[in-house]
Design an enzyme around this catalytic site. Structure first.
Site, mmCIF file in Angstrom:
data_model
loop_
_atom_site.group_PDB
_atom_site.id
_atom_site.type_symbol
_atom_site.label_atom_id
_atom_site.label_comp_id
_atom_site.label_asym_id
_atom_site.label_seq_id
_atom_site.Cartn_x
_atom_site.Cartn_y
_atom_site.Cartn_z
ATOM 1 N N TYR A 166 1.027 0.044 15.202
ATOM 2 C CA TYR A 166 0.022 -0.330 14.214
ATOM 3 C C TYR A 166 0.165 0.473 12.928
ATOM 4 O O TYR A 166 0.125 1.687 12.950
ATOM 5 C CB TYR A 166 -1.397 -0.151 14.773
ATOM 6 C CG TYR A 166 -2.400 -0.629 13.771
ATOM 7 C CD1 TYR A 166 -2.610 -1.991 13.598
ATOM 8 C CD2 TYR A 166 -3.064 0.247 12.930
ATOM 9 C CE1 TYR A 166 -3.475 -2.455 12.631
ATOM 10 C CE2 TYR A 166 -3.935 -0.206 11.963
ATOM 11 C CZ TYR A 166 -4.131 -1.560 11.823
ATOM 12 O OH TYR A 166 -4.976 -2.020 10.846
ATOM 13 N N ASP A 225 -7.658 -7.772 0.601
ATOM 14 C CA ASP A 225 -7.431 -6.483 1.271
ATOM 15 C C ASP A 225 -8.273 -6.410 2.537
ATOM 16 O O ASP A 225 -9.349 -6.992 2.608
ATOM 17 C CB ASP A 225 -7.764 -5.297 0.349
ATOM 18 C CG ASP A 225 -7.284 -3.974 0.961
ATOM 19 O OD1 ASP A 225 -6.191 -3.962 1.573
ATOM 20 O OD2 ASP A 225 -7.991 -2.959 0.850
ATOM 21 N N LYS A 236 -3.318 -3.643 8.538
ATOM 22 C CA LYS A 236 -3.248 -5.101 8.440
ATOM 23 C C LYS A 236 -2.347 -5.472 7.274
ATOM 24 O O LYS A 236 -1.922 -4.623 6.511
ATOM 25 C CB LYS A 236 -4.651 -5.671 8.246
ATOM 26 C CG LYS A 236 -5.429 -5.773 9.542
ATOM 27 C CD LYS A 236 -5.046 -7.012 10.326
ATOM 28 C CE LYS A 236 -5.782 -7.023 11.654
ATOM 29 N NZ LYS A 236 -5.084 -7.750 12.691
ATOM 30 N N ASP A 271 0.878 -1.165 0.000
ATOM 31 C CA ASP A 271 0.000 0.000 0.000
ATOM 32 C C ASP A 271 0.914 1.212 0.000
ATOM 33 O O ASP A 271 1.576 1.504 0.987
ATOM 34 C CB ASP A 271 -0.876 -0.044 1.260
ATOM 35 C CG ASP A 271 -1.753 1.198 1.415
ATOM 36 O OD1 ASP A 271 -1.600 2.150 0.622
ATOM 37 O OD2 ASP A 271 -2.577 1.208 2.350
HETATM 38 C C1 F6R Z 1 -7.668 -1.045 7.731
HETATM 39 C C2 F6R Z 1 -7.542 0.256 7.079
HETATM 40 C C3 F6R Z 1 -8.539 1.307 7.380
HETATM 41 C C4 F6R Z 1 -7.956 2.365 8.308
HETATM 42 C C5 F6R Z 1 -8.997 3.430 8.672
HETATM 43 C C6 F6R Z 1 -8.384 4.546 9.525
HETATM 44 O O1 F6R Z 1 -6.645 -1.901 7.319
HETATM 45 O O2 F6R Z 1 -6.613 0.500 6.334
HETATM 46 O O3 F6R Z 1 -9.729 0.772 7.895
HETATM 47 O O4 F6R Z 1 -7.464 1.754 9.475
HETATM 48 O O5 F6R Z 1 -9.508 4.019 7.506
HETATM 49 O O6 F6R Z 1 -7.338 5.087 8.820
HETATM 50 P P1 F6R Z 1 -6.481 6.345 9.327
HETATM 51 O O7 F6R Z 1 -6.006 6.002 10.717
HETATM 52 O O8 F6R Z 1 -5.385 6.436 8.330
HETATM 53 O O9 F6R Z 1 -7.410 7.523 9.321
HETATM 54 MG MG MG Z 2 -4.059 2.115 3.108
HETATM 55 MG MG MG Z 3 -4.637 -2.566 2.043
#
Ligand code: F6R
Ligand code: MG
Ligand code: MG
Length: 369
Positions: free
Chosen positions: A233, A131, A236, A11
Site C-alpha cells: 500500500y 484527491d 490511493k 504526490d
Molecule cells: C490517503 C492518504 C492519507 C494517509 C494517512 C496516513 O490516501 O494519503 O489518508 O493514508 O494520512 O498516512 P501515513 O501512513 O503516511 O502516516
Molecule cells: Mg501524500
Molecule cells: Mg493524493
C-alpha cells in the site's frame, strides 16, 4: 494539426501531512515547464495542486505516450522531490516508485490522462483532478455525462450526439479492456462499471456517425493502480481526467452536472474508507477533515493550437455550495460508523493494510464452530 493534451500528476511530498502541495513545488514545476516551452518541446502548460498531488497539464504535438513528454514530467517530479526533501515535506518522492526513467512514466507511480485530437474550430476542455480516491470514482460522473439523458439533455435533443458514445472499459485486475456502445449496451456497461474498484472507464469515443467528432476520443481517465505497481500500500491513485465539451460532446454544464451529486467513492483516510466526493475550487483543494473528504477540482480551458486559454476554476461557484454542504453532511453521517463497514472498505480492499497481520496473529486461536 493534431494536438495532445497530457495531464500527469504525482504526490511528491505533502504539506502538512497529506493535505496540500507546497507553493515551492509548484514554482519549481513552472520553472521546468517554462524551459520546455521556450525550447519548443511543449506549446503551453498549467501547473497546480489538488490535495497533495502536483498536477502538470501540458499542451504539445508529440502524441500520447511520448518519451520526451513523459521524461519532462518525470524530471519535473524529481526536481520537485528535491525541493520537498529540502523542506522536510511529508512523503517526499512518494509516488516516484522507480529509481530511473525508462521511456514512459506509465507504471512508475504518476497518474496519466492524455488525449490526441484534431481540434475543432473552438475546443473547450475540462481537466478534472481528484484527491483521496481511486480511478473508479470517475465511473459515475463520466457515465452520466456521456450516456444518461437525465443528465445530458443533448443525448436526446442534439442530433450530433443522438447516436450515443463508445466506452472503453478496463478490468484493472486482469489488465483487459472491452469497448461498449451506448445506448445499445447501457445495461451491460452499468453491470461492469458499477463495480468501480475493478472495472473503470478509461476512455470515451464519439461514434463515427457524430459529424463533429467522427470517432475521436472525447474523454480519458488515469487508471494507474499504485498498489499493483508497488506491491504494497502506497496510497490511493487520486485520479485525473480530461473531458472535451460542446459541439457534438456534452455541453460544459452537462459535463459539470454529475458533480452536483456528491456520490460515495472509496479512499479518504488511509485509502480505506467510503465517503462523499466534494467539488471544490483550487483554493479549497486541500484535504483536512479525516484527510478528506475526497475532493474534485474542475479547470476549464479553451485549447488553441498555440496556447491554453484558461483556466476557469469551474467549481468556484455558489451553484455548488449546496453540494458541498450535502457532502459535509454525508461525511458526518459516514464518520459516525467509525471502523465499521460500509464506511470502512470491505475486506478485499483492506488487503494492503494491517488486516492480514491481524488475521495471521489470530490464526492459531480460530476454532471450528
Ligand atoms: C490517503 C492518504 C492519507 C494517509 C494517512 C496516513 O490516501 O494519503 O489518508 O493514508 O494520512 O498516512 P501515513 O501512513 O503516511 O502516516
Ligand atoms: Mg501524500
Ligand atoms: Mg493524493
Amino acid at each position: 494539426m493534431k494536438l495532445t493534451l497530457s495531464l500527469i500528476k504525482a504526490d511528491v511530498g505533502g504539506y502538512p501531512g497529506h493535505s496540500t502541495v507546497h507553493p515551492k513545488l509548484k514554482e519549481k514545476a513552472r520553472e521546468k515547464l517554462s524551459i520546455a516551452k521556450e525550447t519548443g518541446l511543449i506549446i503551453d502548460f498549467y501547473v497546480t495542486g489538488a490535495g497533495d498531488d502536483l498536477q502538470l497539464l501540458m499542451l504539445h504535438n508529440k502524441g500520447v505516450d511520448s518519451e520526451e513528454i513523459h521524461k519532462l514530467a518525470w524530471d519535473t517530479f524529481v526536481a520537485a522531490t528535491e525541493i520537498a526533501k529540502s523542506l522536510g515535506l511529508y512523503g517526499a518522492g512518494q509516488d516516484l516508485l522507480k529509481d530511473a526513467f525508462s521511456g514512459n512514466v506509465r507504471g512508475m507511480g504518476p497518474g496519466i490522462a492524455e488525449m490526441e485530437f484534431t481540434p475543432r474550430k473552438s475546443e473547450p476542455i475540462v481537466a478534472f483532478m481528484m484527491d483521496k480516491t481511486e480511478p473508479g470514482a470517475f465511473n459515475l460522473p463520466i457515465f452520466r455525462m456521456f450516456a444518461d439523458p437525465f443528465n445530458t439533455a443533448g443525448l436526446v435533443i442534439d442530433p450530433n450526439m443522438h447516436d450515443g458514445f463508445v466506452f472503453e472499459v478496463w478490468d484493472i485486475m486482469e489488465h483487459k479492456k472491452v469497448m461498449m456502445k451506448t445506448p445499445e449496451e447501457m445495461y451491460d456497461l452499468l453491470a461492469l462499471i458499477g463495480a468501480k474498484s475493478r472495472y473503470v472507464i478509461k476512455r470515451v469515443y464519439a461514434k463515427e456517425s457524430n459529424p463533429k467528432l467522427k470517432g475521436e476520443v472525447v474523454a480519458v481517465v488515469s487508471t494507474e493502480k499504485l498498489y499493483q505497481i508497488a506491491g504494497e500500500y502506497v496510497g490511493k491513485d487520486d485520479p485525473v481526467a480530461l473531458v472535451r465539451a460542446q459541439s457534438g460532446c456534452p455541453a460544459l454544464g452537462e459535463v459539470l452536472e454529475p458533480f452536483a451529486f456528491p456520490h460515495l467513492v472509496s479512499g479518504w483516510m488511509r485509502g480505506s474508507h467510503n465517503g462523499p466526493i466534494m467539488p471544490v475550487s483550487e483554493k479549497y483543494a486541500k484535504c483536512t477533515r479525516f484527510d478528506g473528504p475526497p475532493r474534485v477540482v474542475a479547470l476549464g480551458f479553451q485549447v488553441c493550437e498555440d496556447k491554453l486559454v484558461g483556466p476557469v476554476d469551474l467549481f468556484d461557484d455558489p451553484a455548488f455550495d449546496i453540494t458541498r454542504q450535502e457532502a459535509a453532511k454525508i461525511a458526518n453521517y459516514m464518520r459516525r460508523h467509525g471502523p465499521f463497514e460500509p464506511h470502512r472498505l470491505p475486506l478485499e480492499d483492506m488487503e494492503y493494510t494491517t488486516l492480514p497481520k491481524v488475521l495471521e496473529k489470530l490464526k492459531e486461536r480460530f476454532e471450528p464452530v
